[in-house]
Write a protein that holds these residues in place. Sequence first.
Motif, mmCIF file in Angstrom:
data_model
loop_
_atom_site.group_PDB
_atom_site.id
_atom_site.type_symbol
_atom_site.label_atom_id
_atom_site.label_comp_id
_atom_site.label_asym_id
_atom_site.label_seq_id
_atom_site.Cartn_x
_atom_site.Cartn_y
_atom_site.Cartn_z
ATOM 1 N N LEU A 159 3.714 2.528 -2.440
ATOM 2 C CA LEU A 159 2.638 1.742 -1.844
ATOM 3 C C LEU A 159 1.294 2.450 -1.985
ATOM 4 C CD1 LEU A 159 4.457 0.502 1.376
ATOM 5 C CD2 LEU A 159 3.867 -0.863 -0.623
ATOM 6 N N LYS A 160 1.307 3.758 -1.846
ATOM 7 C CA LYS A 160 0.077 4.521 -2.025
ATOM 8 C C LYS A 160 -0.448 4.375 -3.453
ATOM 9 C CE LYS A 160 -1.966 9.121 -1.496
ATOM 10 N NZ LYS A 160 -1.709 10.560 -1.223
ATOM 11 N N SER A 161 0.438 4.477 -4.431
ATOM 12 C CA SER A 161 0.025 4.314 -5.838
ATOM 13 C C SER A 161 -0.532 2.914 -6.076
ATOM 14 C CB SER A 161 1.213 4.563 -6.769
ATOM 15 O OG SER A 161 1.637 5.903 -6.673
ATOM 16 N N MET A 162 0.107 1.906 -5.492
ATOM 17 C CA MET A 162 -0.363 0.530 -5.630
ATOM 18 C C MET A 162 -1.770 0.367 -5.078
ATOM 19 S SD MET A 162 1.004 -2.845 -3.601
ATOM 20 C CE MET A 162 0.262 -2.196 -2.082
ATOM 21 N N LEU A 163 -2.005 0.921 -3.894
ATOM 22 C CA LEU A 163 -3.322 0.801 -3.264
ATOM 23 C C LEU A 163 -4.383 1.584 -4.026
ATOM 24 C CD1 LEU A 163 -2.363 1.027 0.512
ATOM 25 C CD2 LEU A 163 -3.144 -0.998 -0.726
ATOM 26 N N GLU A 164 -4.016 2.757 -4.509
ATOM 27 C CA GLU A 164 -4.991 3.564 -5.257
ATOM 28 C C GLU A 164 -5.474 2.837 -6.500
ATOM 29 O OE1 GLU A 164 -3.666 8.113 -3.950
ATOM 30 O OE2 GLU A 164 -2.994 7.283 -5.868
ATOM 31 N N GLU A 165 -4.629 2.015 -7.096
ATOM 32 C CA GLU A 165 -5.046 1.230 -8.257
ATOM 33 C C GLU A 165 -6.011 0.112 -7.877
ATOM 34 O OE1 GLU A 165 -1.582 -0.156 -10.250
ATOM 35 O OE2 GLU A 165 -0.926 1.854 -10.869
ATOM 36 N N MET A 166 -6.045 -0.236 -6.600
ATOM 37 C CA MET A 166 -6.945 -1.288 -6.133
ATOM 38 C C MET A 166 -8.312 -0.744 -5.755
ATOM 39 S SD MET A 166 -4.233 -3.518 -3.833
ATOM 40 C CE MET A 166 -5.271 -4.972 -3.683
ATOM 41 N N PHE A 167 -8.427 0.594 -5.712
ATOM 42 C CA PHE A 167 -9.693 1.265 -5.422
ATOM 43 C C PHE A 167 -10.212 1.930 -6.692
ATOM 44 C CE2 PHE A 167 -8.048 0.793 -1.210
ATOM 45 C CZ PHE A 167 -9.134 0.810 -0.352
ATOM 46 N N TYR A 168 -11.524 1.915 -6.878
ATOM 47 C CA TYR A 168 -12.101 2.646 -8.006
ATOM 48 C C TYR A 168 -12.010 4.144 -7.738
ATOM 49 C CZ TYR A 168 -15.608 4.684 -11.102
ATOM 50 O OH TYR A 168 -16.248 5.472 -12.018
ATOM 51 N N GLU A 169 -12.325 4.550 -6.520
ATOM 52 C CA GLU A 169 -12.196 5.948 -6.111
ATOM 53 C C GLU A 169 -11.092 6.032 -5.063
ATOM 54 O OE1 GLU A 169 -15.915 7.564 -4.862
ATOM 55 O OE2 GLU A 169 -16.880 7.272 -6.812
ATOM 56 N N LYS A 170 -9.961 6.612 -5.432
ATOM 57 C CA LYS A 170 -8.806 6.623 -4.534
ATOM 58 C C LYS A 170 -9.077 7.386 -3.241
ATOM 59 C CE LYS A 170 -6.525 10.513 -6.907
ATOM 60 N NZ LYS A 170 -5.307 10.907 -7.664
#
Length: 318
Positions: A201-212
Motif C-alpha cells: 500500500l505504501k508503494s501504491m501511494l508513493e506512485e500517486m505522489f510526485y515527491e513520496k
Amino acid sequence: MMKKILKQFSLPLAASLGATMGALILYQCVTLRRANQKENLSSCQKQEFYGIETAFEKRGYGKKLLLLHSIFPGASRMEWEKAAEALSKEYTVYTMDLPGFGQSQQPKKPWTAYQYAAFLHDFVQKEISGSVSVLAANSSADLALIWSMLYPEDLEKLVLISPEGFGRGFATTEDMKPLKMLLSPVIGTQRFLQDTKKSRLKSMLEEMFYEKERLDPDFLEAVCQNARRGAHAQMVYAAIKTRFAAADTKDAFHRLEKPFLLIWGEKNIANPWQYMEEAEKTRSNGEFLLFENTAALPHMENTAAFVSSVTQFIDEQR
C-alpha cells in the motif's frame, strides 16, 4: 510394487498439503479478524442513503461543496482532510466515505458507476436538499461525470481531478477476467492479503505522489487500516482491481452543461496530463489547470494552491 510405492508417497503428501492449506486458512482468518478489531477513532455522522449506511462529515458555512475521494484499496474521506479544513473557512464542506470505503457500509456485490451516481443523487436529495458543487479526484471524477449526465439538477459546478475514463474507458473483458479468482476463498483471499500489506500500500501511494516524502504517515496508516476492514473488503478489492466501476466518460464530459474546472498533476504517470490537452481541444469553454510537481493527488501535494484555485472558480459569477 509401483502402486504400493505411489500409495506410500501419496498419503504423506496429501496430509502435508492438507496441513499447509489448513494453516493458510487459519492465518487468513486471524489476519482478517485482527484487521476488523482495530478501532477507527475518526468522528463522523452516519446515515443511510440508497440502502447503504454512509459515513460523512459536514463543516463550515456558505456555499455547499461535496468532496469525493479517489478509488483505491483503503481509500477514504481522509484524502480530503487538509483541503476540507481550509475550504470550510468559506464554504459548507461535505466529505464522505463512498460505499465500500472507509467507515461506510460495503455493498454485497460490486457496484457500477451508475449505481454510485444513484447513491450520490440520493445523498444530495436527502442531506443537502438542493444543488451542490462537487470536487472529485481520479476515478470518483468519472463517477461525478456519470452523475452529471443522469441527475444534472443536483450539481452547481464541477472540479474534476484527472478523470480516468478519458483514457481508459470502460473495463474490458481482459480487465474482468481475474474477478472470479480474486473473489475466491483461499487463493483470492491470499492475493487480497498480499496486495493490502503495508509495504504494498505504501508503494501504491508513493506512485500517486510526485515527491513520496509528502506522503503523510497518518494517511498511510488510515489506508492500511481501511483496506481490510469489513465483511466484504475482499469484494471491494476485487472490484477495484478489475475496474468494475469504470466508465467511458468522454461523452458525459462533452455533454456537460455545468461550469467545470479540470485539474491535472503534471507528473501523473498512471494517467498522463496529455489527456487534459485532448479534453481542452473539445471543450474550450471550461477552465483547465496543470499543477506542476504534483502527480495524481494535487489537492494533497499542493493544498494551498489547490484551495486558492478552487475558491476562485467557485466564487466566479456565471
